[in-house]
Design an enzyme around this catalytic site. Structure first.
Site, mmCIF file in Angstrom:
data_model
loop_
_atom_site.group_PDB
_atom_site.id
_atom_site.type_symbol
_atom_site.label_atom_id
_atom_site.label_comp_id
_atom_site.label_asym_id
_atom_site.label_seq_id
_atom_site.Cartn_x
_atom_site.Cartn_y
_atom_site.Cartn_z
ATOM 1 N N PHE A 111 -34.845 29.488 37.428
ATOM 2 C CA PHE A 111 -33.610 29.479 36.629
ATOM 3 C C PHE A 111 -32.753 30.714 36.845
ATOM 4 O O PHE A 111 -31.566 30.718 36.545
ATOM 5 C CB PHE A 111 -33.950 29.316 35.134
ATOM 6 C CG PHE A 111 -34.434 30.566 34.446
ATOM 7 C CD1 PHE A 111 -35.751 30.982 34.561
ATOM 8 C CD2 PHE A 111 -33.581 31.323 33.671
ATOM 9 C CE1 PHE A 111 -36.205 32.130 33.918
ATOM 10 C CE2 PHE A 111 -34.015 32.474 33.023
ATOM 11 C CZ PHE A 111 -35.335 32.874 33.149
ATOM 12 N N LYS A 112 -33.357 31.765 37.386
ATOM 13 C CA LYS A 112 -32.605 33.006 37.601
ATOM 14 C C LYS A 112 -31.411 32.791 38.512
ATOM 15 O O LYS A 112 -30.434 33.539 38.449
ATOM 16 C CB LYS A 112 -33.508 34.069 38.227
ATOM 17 C CG LYS A 112 -34.838 34.261 37.562
ATOM 18 C CD LYS A 112 -34.742 35.078 36.315
ATOM 19 C CE LYS A 112 -36.091 35.216 35.670
ATOM 20 N NZ LYS A 112 -36.119 36.081 34.523
ATOM 21 N N ASP A 113 -31.482 31.776 39.383
ATOM 22 C CA ASP A 113 -30.365 31.533 40.307
ATOM 23 C C ASP A 113 -29.067 31.200 39.567
ATOM 24 O O ASP A 113 -27.984 31.481 40.074
ATOM 25 C CB ASP A 113 -30.695 30.363 41.248
ATOM 26 C CG ASP A 113 -31.754 30.740 42.285
ATOM 27 O OD1 ASP A 113 -31.724 31.883 42.785
ATOM 28 O OD2 ASP A 113 -32.601 29.878 42.595
#
Ligand SMILES: Cc1ncc(COP(=O)(O)O)c(C=O)c1O
Ligand SMILES: N[C@@H](CCOP(=O)(O)O)C(=O)O
Length: 465
Positions: A111-113
Site C-alpha cells: 500500500f505504500k506505493d
C-alpha cells in the site's frame, strides 16, 4: 491551507514546506490546521469518479496554495497509471459484508506505493521549480523502503538513504530495495531493529548538523504529512463503492506506525460515514494495549511473520492524541516527554473519545497462519500475513452484520513466502512479471552498526555533488 505541529511550538507551514520536511522543529508532527469536509451529496457524486479523479478531488484542497490544479491533475494521473490494475484499488468480497481492498497493485506490491509514487512526483515537481537538492532519509521494516526508492528514483535532485533492520525484512523486500541501482540510492542495513532505524531518522531531524547547510532533510516515512494525505483517498473510494454516504462502512487496518489508520480517521472527519476503525496488530501490540489499558509504554520488539508491522513506537499515534486532547500542543509535548521516560497513562476522557470510533485486536503468528489457511480453504483467496491480521481482526470485531467491513489488504502474498509456507496452503504465488528476475539482479547494500554517528557519517560521505 496551513499545517501546524502537534507540539504547538513550531511555525505553521504551507503544503510545499511540509512536503519538504519530516518532523517539526519542536519534535511534533504536522497536521492540517483545518480539514476540508464534503457534504453527503458531494460524497454521493464521488461514485462517478475513477481513482485518479477521486484522488484529485480529495487532495486538491490540501495542496491548493502550492500546486495549481492542472499540474496536480497531471501528477496524479501519471502516479496511478503506474499501477497494474485498472481499478487501482479493487474491492474483493470474501464473505457476507466482508471485503478486502487490494492495495498491492503498485510497483512494489504494498500500500505504500499509493503515497510514495505520488510523493516522489510531488518532490520532483517542487524541487525542479525551486532548483533545490535535498537528502531523503527513511526507516523501513520492509515496505516503505522499496516504495520510496521506486517513487523517488527518477528524481535528479535527491540523495536517498534508506535504513532497514539487517536480516529482519523478507528476502523479496530486501531485494526490492537493494537491486535498484543509482549513485544517489543508498541502502543501509542497520544491525538493530526497525525502532532503532526510526529513532535514528527522528534524531536526525532534531540535529541536521551532519549535512551541508544547503541540503534539507526530507522524510519519506509517514511522519511526512503528504504520505497520510494520499492514503485518505482509498477510504473514500471503498466507502463510496459500498454505498456511502447512504450506508456506513467499517474498516479493519493492519497497523504499525498508525499512518494508514490515521488516514481513515481523517476520511471520517472529512464526512465519510465510518462506523468503526479496527486497529489490527501482531504481537507488537502497543496500540492494542493503549486501547485496552489506556497506557502507552515501551515493550521489547518481537520478530513476527508480519515483519512490516514489527514496530513498537507508533509515530502517528501522536497525531490522533493531538485531537483527543483538544489540539493542546503543550499537553502533547508533555505526554511525549513522559513517554520518553516511561509509561504514559491517558485521560479517561481522551480514551472514551478514542473508543467511540476505534477498537483493537491483537493476532499471534499462529492465528495469522490459521487465518491465511482458513481464507484460502473457504474462498481460494491468498492473504499476505499483514492482511490476514486485518481479516482476523475484522471477523473478531463483533460488528453489526449489516455493516460492510473492509480490510485493507496492505501487501501482496508473494512478498512473504515464509508465512504462506507456514500456513500450509501450497506454493507461494509467483512475483508479477516486472519482478520475475528479482533474484538474479545484483544487490547493493551497506551493513552498518546500530549507531547514529556511523549512519550520519556514512550519509555525509556519500552525498552526491
Ligand atoms: C504490509 C504492511 N501492512 C501494514 C503496515 C502498517 O501500516 P502503518 O504503519 O501505516 O500502520 C505496514 C507498515 O507499517 C506494512 O508494510
Ligand atoms: N511498515 C513500514 C514501516 C514504516 O512505516 P511508515 O508508514 O511510517 O513509513 C515499512 O514497511 O517500512
Amino acid at each position: 491551507m496551513k499545517y501546524i505541529s502537534t507540539r504547538g511550538q513550531a511555525p505553521a507551514l504551507s503544503f510545499e514546506e511540509v512536503l519538504l520536511t519530516g518532523l517539526a522543529a519542536d519534535g511534533g508532527l504536522y497536521v492540517p490546521e483545518t480539514l476540508p469536509t464534503f457534504s453527503a451529496q458531494e460524497i454521493r457524486d464521488m461514485a462517478a469518479l475513477d481513482y485518479p479523479a477521486l484522488a484529485q478531488r480529495i487532495i486538491a484542497p490540501f495542496v491548493a496554495d502550492s500546486i495549481p490544479e492542472d499540474d496536480l491533475k497531471a501528477i496524479i494521473v501519471d502516479t496511478y497509471a503506474a499501477f497494474r490494475h485498472d481499478a487501482v484499488a479493487p474491492l474483493v468480497q470474501l464473505g457476507a459484508n466482508q471485503w478486502v481492498l487490494e492495495l498491492f497493485h503498485g510497483p512494489t506490491l504494498a500500500f505504500k506505493d499509493f503515497a510514495l509514487q505520488l510523493l516522489g512526483r510531488l518532490l520532483d515537481y517542487v524541487l525542479e521549480r525551486r532548483h533545490q537538492k535535498v537528502v531523503i532519509m527513511g526507516a523501513t521494516s520492509g515496505d516503505t523502503g522499496s516504495a520510496a526508492i521506486e517513487g523517488c528514483k527518477r528524481c535528479n535532485n535527491i540523495d536517498i538513504f534508506i535504513l532497514h533492520p539487517h536480516q529482519r525484512v523478507s528476502e523479496v523486500q530486501r531485494r526490492q530495495m537493494t537491486t535498484v541501482v543509482g549513485d544517489n540510492i543508498h541502502n543501509l542495513a542497520v544491525q538493530g531493529n526497525f525502532d532503532d532505524c526510526q529513532a535514528m531518522v527522528k534524531a536526525s531531524f532534531g540535529d541536521r548538523g551532519f549535512l551541508p547547510a544547503d541540503r534539507s532533510l526530507v522524510a519519506v516515512n509517514s511522519i511526512n504529512w503528504a504520505r497520510i494525505m494520499a492514503q485518505i483517498v482509498y477510504y473514500f473510494y471503498a466507502g463510496v463503492a459500498l454505498g456511502a454516504p447512504d450506508r456506513r462502512v467499517a474498516f479493519s487496518v493492519p497497523t504499525g506506525n498508525f499512518g494508514d489508520i490515521f488516514a481513515g480517521y481523517l476520511a471520517r472527519n472529512m464526512g465519510l460515514p465510518v462506523e468503526r476503525l479496527i486497529i489490527a496488530t501482531n504481537t507488537n501490540d502497543v496500540l492494542h494495549r493503549v486501547m485496552t489499558t489506556h497506557t502507552y509504554g515501551r515493550q521489547p520488539l518481537e520478530h513476527t511473520l508480519s515483519p512490516s508491522m514489527d514496530i513498537t513506537v507508533s509515530s502517528n499515534f501522536e497525531r490522533l492524541l493531538f485531537d483527543l486532547y483538544d489540539r493542546d500542543g503543550a499537553a502533547i509535548a508533555g505526554l511525549m516527554r513522559d513517554f520518553d521516560a516511561g509509561d504514559v497513562h491517558f485521560s479517561e476522557a481522551a480514551m472514551a473519545r478514542a473508543s467511540a470510533l476505534f477498537s483493537s485486536h491483537r493476532v499471534s503468528d499462529e492465528e495469522t497462519c490459521a487465518q491465511i489457511a482458513a481464507t484460502w480453504e473457504r474462498c481460494e483467496y491468498l492473504l499476505d500475513p499483514h492482511s490476514a491480521i486485518g481479516v482476523n481482526a475484522a471477523q473478531s470485531a463483533g460488528l453489526d452484520p449489516a455493516v460492510p467491513v473492509v480490510t485493507l489488504a496492505t501487501a501482496h502474498p508473494a512478498k512473504f513466502p515464509e508465512a504462506v509456507a507456514k500456513a500450509g496452503v501450497g506454493d507461494t504465488p509467483g512475483l508479477p512479471l516486472h519482478l520475475r528476475d528479482l533474484f538474479e539482479r545484483p544487490e547493493r547494500c551497506e551493513v552498518l552498526p546500530n549507531d547514529l554517528a556511523a549512519v550520519q557519517a556514512f550519509m555525509a560521505d556519500n552525498l552526491g555533488a
